[in-house]
Design an enzyme around this catalytic site. Sequence first.
Site, PDB file in Angstrom:
ATOM      1  N   SER A 123       0.895  -1.378   0.166  1.00 44.79           N
ATOM      2  CA  SER A 123       0.038   0.060   0.000  1.00 44.79           C
ATOM      3  C   SER A 123       0.862   1.301   0.058  1.00 44.79           C
ATOM      4  CB  SER A 123      -0.859   0.041   1.152  1.00 44.79           C
ATOM      5  OG  SER A 123      -0.448  -0.508   2.386  1.00 44.79           O
ATOM      6  N   HIS A 144      -3.182  -3.495  -5.901  1.00 48.59           N
ATOM      7  CA  HIS A 144      -3.569  -2.976  -4.519  1.00 48.59           C
ATOM      8  C   HIS A 144      -4.782  -3.310  -4.116  1.00 48.59           C
ATOM      9  CE1 HIS A 144      -3.586   0.761  -1.610  1.00 48.59           C
ATOM     10  NE2 HIS A 144      -3.333  -0.479  -0.994  1.00 48.59           N
ATOM     11  N   GLU A 156      -6.492  -0.983  -7.184  1.00 45.55           N
ATOM     12  CA  GLU A 156      -5.259   0.009  -8.066  1.00 45.55           C
ATOM     13  C   GLU A 156      -4.201  -0.821  -8.622  1.00 45.55           C
ATOM     14  OE1 GLU A 156      -5.787   3.735  -5.257  1.00 45.55           O
ATOM     15  OE2 GLU A 156      -3.862   2.491  -5.086  1.00 45.55           O
ATOM     16  N   ASN A 194      -4.680   6.719  -1.410  1.00 47.80           N
ATOM     17  CA  ASN A 194      -4.110   7.115  -0.109  1.00 47.80           C
ATOM     18  C   ASN A 194      -3.469   8.386  -0.506  1.00 47.80           C
ATOM     19  OD1 ASN A 194      -4.878   5.139   1.554  1.00 47.80           O
ATOM     20  ND2 ASN A 194      -3.165   3.948   1.105  1.00 47.80           N
TER      21      ASN A 194
END
Length: 510
Positions: A123, A144, A156, A194
């Site tokens: 991540s 991800h 992702e 993120n």
Amino acid sequence: MSHPLQYAPVLVIGAGIMGSGIAQTAAQAGHPVFLYDAREGAAVESRTKLATTLNGLVAKGRLEAAAAEAAIARITPINTLTDAATARLAIEAIVELLEPKRELFRQLEAILADDAVLGTNTSSISVTAIAAGLKHPGRLAGMHFFNPVALMKLVEVVSGLQTDPQVAASLFDLAALWGKVPVHAKSTPGFVVNRIARPFYAEALALLQEQAAAPEVLDACLKAAGFRMGPCELMDLIGHDTNLAVTRSVFEANFFDKRYQPSVVQSEMVAGGLLGRKSGRGFYSYPQGAAALPAADRSPPDRAVTITLHGQGALADALGEAAARVLGANGTPLARDMSSDPTSHWIGLEIDGARLVLTQGLAAWDLAARSGVTDTAVFDRPLRLPLQPGQVIAYSVNAAASATWQAQAGAWLQALGFAPQRVSDAPGLVVARTVAMLINEAADAVLQGVCTTAGADSACKLGVNYPAGPFEWLREWSVPGVIAVLESLDSAYRGERYRVSPWLRRGIAS
Ligand code: NAI
């Protein structure tokens, strides 16, 4: 045409939270799955837990018994990686450290066929760095997933500098076959979600730091705008240690760009062990959770002699309708300012000379100083139209305004159908500021080729459950409107956090 990896054997390394979910997803999509974990017995335990989960779904009528049985039967816990030599795809979900991940892929290169595909669920680590030193770095990409894997649709697909575009395309299509919604991302700090989500937390923390409002007020304002959870309750849920660690990693990986600077409000909480739900206390105490909002006990506003609606567009119209309802009740006519004078380009109401203005980013004191109207109040951007009755909305009043207007501004907002919450005179208030910053971060991500606008929208809606994507908000709002909020913030605070993305400025030009 069928996908070359469809139903092909998959190896999942790491049988923890994420690895177990990935194994379940692949098995349910029909792949034979090898499951490996360095801790002895972990892979078998994971399979047993998955069987319980799937059988639970059967009991609730959400899965056919035969499908559950077949999926469980497809998962084979293994004790040595060489047992998975036939795997065509290996996805790792081991400890989040670069060296163990690199070492694992080096081992896998010796075991798997040369054209097997390698995926990492990292991540935060650079996919380029993980692939460095491999014999065939082009076959490694990030895959991800989000937690819980079985429920979260977003994947992702992260390309490092050496990732073969065909490998990324293949993993993208495979994720879609698994029922996921894949988004391409370039290996950059935080990837898509993120990274774009940072301001959701950062703006709340910045407002808390300057004592603009209580956490429950910030949460209520953002929930009224359609977010499923407010930033404070969400940080409490994620855990402040985890949330701070992600912020720190994005900050450090961007060479300490102040845009991503962590907050001392949060680092102090972590230092004190106030980690959120898991420690029993964060912004709120648990199990109680957020305190009730301060009750607003306002009398109706005084009867006005002249009221003028300013501004054009859907929001001005909605405000006009709300005002007409109030005024219809007390008989005051509503005038509409259709002036093309650019100095009167604001949305809001002028009530006997006092102003109630939709935020364009400037604090009420600043707006008052520029317009010469001391009795000025600003209110936050209602993100949703039509206006929701009883919708919580932040507002602030120029500190130098008359005592009457200090009381009347909130009374008018309440009469218009809002549940007003007074906050300190912070530029951009709560929702406008947060959403402008989310749009700005997404714009920079697109500028830098990290993702497309559609990718950013999907990622935010599916990865962090936002009610809309940043570019969807931008279409409803306007490029100049967003830039105005960012520039007000930039001039109020100075520093790098609020610098406007060049992508947005180009938007004006195009
Ligand atoms: P976890 O701690 O639940 O599971 C990790 C598993 O890997 C453990 O069972 C551990 O025994 C095993 N392991 C550690 N080193 C190993 C090695 N060298 N070889 C084989 N097995 C090894 O961790 P979690 O949460 O499942 O995370 C795994 C990966 O997924 C990390 O890279 C993490 O950053 C990433 N991730 C985690 C998310 C989350 O919400 N937990 C979300 C998205 C990605």
